[in-house]
Design a protein around this motif. Structure first.
Motif, PDB file in Angstrom:
ATOM      1  N   ASP A 158       0.908  -1.153   0.274  1.00 37.36           N
ATOM      2  CA  ASP A 158      -0.065   0.077  -0.193  1.00 37.36           C
ATOM      3  C   ASP A 158       0.613   1.412   0.013  1.00 37.36           C
ATOM      4  OD1 ASP A 158       0.803   0.496   2.649  1.00 37.36           O
ATOM      5  OD2 ASP A 158      -1.523  -0.161   3.510  1.00 37.36           O
ATOM      6  N   VAL A 159       0.276   2.361  -0.531  1.00 38.27           N
ATOM      7  CA  VAL A 159       1.012   3.689  -0.724  1.00 38.27           C
ATOM      8  C   VAL A 159       0.508   4.764   0.119  1.00 38.27           C
ATOM      9  CG1 VAL A 159       1.683   5.322  -2.347  1.00 38.27           C
ATOM     10  CG2 VAL A 159       2.229   2.789  -2.653  1.00 38.27           C
ATOM     11  N   TYR A 160       1.009   5.471   0.793  1.00 34.05           N
ATOM     12  CA  TYR A 160       0.475   6.815   1.364  1.00 34.05           C
ATOM     13  C   TYR A 160       0.902   8.002   0.452  1.00 34.05           C
ATOM     14  CZ  TYR A 160       0.351   3.821   5.700  1.00 34.05           C
ATOM     15  OH  TYR A 160      -0.071   2.808   6.574  1.00 34.05           O
ATOM     16  N   PHE A 161       0.202   8.780   0.274  1.00 40.12           N
ATOM     17  CA  PHE A 161       0.421  10.114  -0.402  1.00 40.12           C
ATOM     18  C   PHE A 161      -0.131  11.263   0.279  1.00 40.12           C
ATOM     19  CE2 PHE A 161      -0.351  13.310  -3.834  1.00 40.12           C
ATOM     20  CZ  PHE A 161       0.827  13.594  -4.255  1.00 40.12           C
ATOM     21  N   VAL A 162       0.591  12.251   0.978  1.00 40.31           N
ATOM     22  CA  VAL A 162       0.335  13.135   1.659  1.00 40.31           C
ATOM     23  C   VAL A 162      -0.437  14.404   0.860  1.00 40.31           C
ATOM     24  CG1 VAL A 162       0.583  14.790   3.543  1.00 40.31           C
ATOM     25  CG2 VAL A 162       1.671  12.423   3.465  1.00 40.31           C
ATOM     26  N   LEU A 163      -1.761  14.661   1.050  1.00 37.64           N
ATOM     27  CA  LEU A 163      -2.262  15.646   0.452  1.00 37.64           C
ATOM     28  C   LEU A 163      -2.118  17.005   1.147  1.00 37.64           C
ATOM     29  CD1 LEU A 163      -5.675  14.133  -0.547  1.00 37.64           C
ATOM     30  CD2 LEU A 163      -3.661  14.337  -1.827  1.00 37.64           C
ATOM     31  N   ASP A 164      -2.323  17.122   2.779  1.00 33.07           N
ATOM     32  CA  ASP A 164      -2.012  18.411   3.443  1.00 33.07           C
ATOM     33  C   ASP A 164      -1.609  17.808   4.778  1.00 33.07           C
ATOM     34  OD1 ASP A 164      -5.254  19.101   2.723  1.00 33.07           O
ATOM     35  OD2 ASP A 164      -4.683  18.231   4.434  1.00 33.07           O
ATOM     36  N   GLY A 165      -0.807  18.748   5.598  1.00 34.72           N
ATOM     37  CA  GLY A 165      -0.451  18.330   6.781  1.00 34.72           C
ATOM     38  C   GLY A 165       0.814  17.409   6.738  1.00 34.72           C
ATOM     39  N   THR A 166       1.137  16.911   8.076  1.00 29.26           N
ATOM     40  CA  THR A 166       2.148  15.899   7.952  1.00 29.26           C
ATOM     41  C   THR A 166       1.593  14.771   8.526  1.00 29.26           C
ATOM     42  OG1 THR A 166       2.757  16.750  10.354  1.00 29.26           O
ATOM     43  CG2 THR A 166       3.937  17.896   8.577  1.00 29.26           C
ATOM     44  N   VAL A 167       2.562  13.365   8.316  1.00 25.41           N
ATOM     45  CA  VAL A 167       2.220  12.203   8.612  1.00 25.41           C
ATOM     46  C   VAL A 167       3.540  11.389   9.144  1.00 25.41           C
ATOM     47  CG1 VAL A 167       0.926   9.896   7.997  1.00 25.41           C
ATOM     48  CG2 VAL A 167       0.118  12.049   7.247  1.00 25.41           C
ATOM     49  N   THR A 168       3.373  11.000  10.099  1.00 27.98           N
ATOM     50  CA  THR A 168       4.593  10.223  10.533  1.00 27.98           C
ATOM     51  C   THR A 168       4.169   8.756  10.305  1.00 27.98           C
ATOM     52  OG1 THR A 168       5.215  11.649  12.399  1.00 27.98           O
ATOM     53  CG2 THR A 168       5.970   9.340  12.673  1.00 27.98           C
ATOM     54  N   VAL A 169       5.354   8.006   9.615  1.00 27.40           N
ATOM     55  CA  VAL A 169       4.914   6.647   9.377  1.00 27.40           C
ATOM     56  C   VAL A 169       6.145   5.896  10.002  1.00 27.40           C
ATOM     57  CG1 VAL A 169       4.862   5.089   7.408  1.00 27.40           C
ATOM     58  CG2 VAL A 169       4.024   7.338   6.962  1.00 27.40           C
ATOM     59  N   GLY A 170       5.509   4.563  10.627  1.00 27.97           N
ATOM     60  CA  GLY A 170       6.595   3.714  11.154  1.00 27.97           C
ATOM     61  C   GLY A 170       6.628   2.238  10.514  1.00 27.97           C
ATOM     62  N   TRP A 171       7.684   1.695  10.617  1.00 28.04           N
ATOM     63  CA  TRP A 171       7.928   0.417  10.158  1.00 28.04           C
ATOM     64  C   TRP A 171       8.400  -0.396  11.377  1.00 28.04           C
ATOM     65  CZ3 TRP A 171      10.835  -0.304   4.679  1.00 28.04           C
ATOM     66  CH2 TRP A 171      10.009   0.446   3.739  1.00 28.04           C
ATOM     67  N   GLU A 172       8.251  -1.388  11.530  1.00 28.87           N
ATOM     68  CA  GLU A 172       8.622  -2.488  12.435  1.00 28.87           C
ATOM     69  C   GLU A 172       9.172  -3.875  11.955  1.00 28.87           C
ATOM     70  OE1 GLU A 172       5.261  -3.339  15.254  1.00 28.87           O
ATOM     71  OE2 GLU A 172       5.301  -1.186  15.967  1.00 28.87           O
ATOM     72  N   GLU A 173      10.252  -4.378  12.530  1.00 30.98           N
ATOM     73  CA  GLU A 173      10.812  -5.448  12.097  1.00 30.98           C
ATOM     74  C   GLU A 173      11.638  -6.165  13.301  1.00 30.98           C
ATOM     75  OE1 GLU A 173      14.077  -6.317   9.391  1.00 30.98           O
ATOM     76  OE2 GLU A 173      12.429  -6.651   7.895  1.00 30.98           O
ATOM     77  N   ASN A 174      11.293  -7.262  13.730  1.00 27.95           N
ATOM     78  CA  ASN A 174      12.007  -8.164  14.683  1.00 27.95           C
ATOM     79  C   ASN A 174      12.314  -7.299  16.150  1.00 27.95           C
ATOM     80  OD1 ASN A 174      12.376 -10.148  13.005  1.00 27.95           O
ATOM     81  ND2 ASN A 174      14.144  -9.518  12.094  1.00 27.95           N
ATOM     82  N   GLY A 175      11.254  -6.420  16.546  1.00 24.50           N
ATOM     83  CA  GLY A 175      11.331  -5.751  17.607  1.00 24.50           C
ATOM     84  C   GLY A 175      12.019  -4.352  17.393  1.00 24.50           C
ATOM     85  N   LYS A 176      12.322  -3.864  16.129  1.00 25.75           N
ATOM     86  CA  LYS A 176      13.014  -2.884  15.710  1.00 25.75           C
ATOM     87  C   LYS A 176      11.920  -1.882  15.038  1.00 25.75           C
ATOM     88  CE  LYS A 176      17.328  -4.718  15.276  1.00 25.75           C
ATOM     89  NZ  LYS A 176      18.826  -4.891  14.438  1.00 25.75           N
TER      90      LYS A 176
END
Length: 322
Positions: A255-273
């Protein structure tokens, strides 16, 4: 404990952080390409430019090193100055236009008759597989739109009325005959089967009813159930209230996020990181299949972004507030 870096990512796992950075398209790092469409060369009336995020998006420039590799779909923005048009053509897959700025006239073609509809900011048309269509800027300001094509490697468009073959005036009408009855204004209440067909694929922002989720965001479906019919992918517009966020989820498709306005924090997780990046207006992130990821609004105002999912199937994710 993960330590925050200056760029906003988390230090827990430099490899994961590099992977994440490599799948972000920053608006400020990109340049519009005025020579993206070879068929428009030598025809000033066809002038438009493209900014590629994922894949070629209808342009043959599929090896652009500044563009992310495409999976199930492409993703780009197109700028069209006032008075310019794109000649009518068809594709072997669906594509959509989401208007960001300006007013765009879209024409769907049946022989020598064309139904024309005007799209305002926030409106979308999903151009049906095989349906010839063109678009024109009849307004006084440039049009900026986001375009997605439903294949990672779409075939070149098939033109049905290009100025090199039919002349400028016929091409500007998308191939409609010269008579006044050959160009038909869009009327969603008409019983004409052509009008009814176009009405299924045209989505007005003003008509979207937001669905508020317990996780603290609202979604408006553009391509999917009770909206334009999904065939290769689906899309929603997300309204994310300030302070709201969700726990990580994953899909079996991207899936893809494309910001139209404002700010968005995106996080990824893997093996506890965990690693994070903040996206600004017109920034994009490609979240691969199987990747656990989440979003949050740390900004001072509400944010909006589109979410394109590489499957036409209904939503299966149960979003949970963070």
């Amino acid at each position: 404990m993960a330590m925050a870096l200056e760029d906003g990512s988390q230090a827990a796992g430099s490899s994961l952080a590099q992977d994440m950075k490599g799948l972000i398209g920053r608006y400020t790092d990109k340049t519009f390409d005025w020579d993206a469409f070879p068929a428009s060369r030598d025809f000033p009336d066809l002038a438009r430019c493209q900014m590629r995020y994922i894949g070629g998006g209808g342009s043959p420039k599929v090896n652009d090193p500044a563009t992310l590799p495409a999976g199930k779909f492409t993703f780009s923005m197109v700028h069209q100055p006032p008075g310019k048009f794109a000649a009518s053509h068809s594709h072997e897959v669906v594509e959509h236009f989401l208007i960001l700025e300006g007013v765009l006239t879209v024409g769907w073609v049946w022989g020598d008759e064309v139904i024309e509809a005007k799209l305002a900011p926030g409106d979308l048309v999903l151009n049906k597989l095989g349906r010839p269509h063109g678009f024109r800027n009849d307004g006084v300001e440039p049009v900026l739109m986001q375009i997605t094509v439903g294949s990672g490697k779409p075939q070149p468009p098939v033109y049905v009325c290009h100025p090199r073959d039919k002349g400028i005036e016929a091409a500007r009408r998308f191939g409609a005959g010269a008579g006044p009855d050959k160009i038909i204004p869009f009327n969603p209440d008409s019983s004409d089967f052509r009008q009814r067909e176009l009405a299924q694929y045209l989505v007005r922002y003003r008509d979207r009813v937001p669905v508020w989720h317990k996780a603290g965001f609202a979604s408006m479906t553009y391509i999917g159930e009770q909206a334009a019919p999904p065939q290769h992918y689906r899309m929603e517009m997300i309204h994310l209230s300030k302070g709201a966020g969700i726990k990580a989820y994953s899909r079996d498709v991207e899936d893809v996020y494309f910001v139209l306005d404002g700010t968005v924090t995106v996080g990824w997780e893997e093996n506890g990181k965990t690693v994070e990046q903040r996206l600004g207006t017109r920034d994009l992130i490609f979240n691969p299949a199987g990747r656990a990821h989440y979003f949050r609004n740390d900004g001072p105002a509400d944010a909006r972004f589109t979410m394109v999912v590489g499957s036409p199937a209904p939503e299966t994710v149960a979003f949970t507030a963070a």
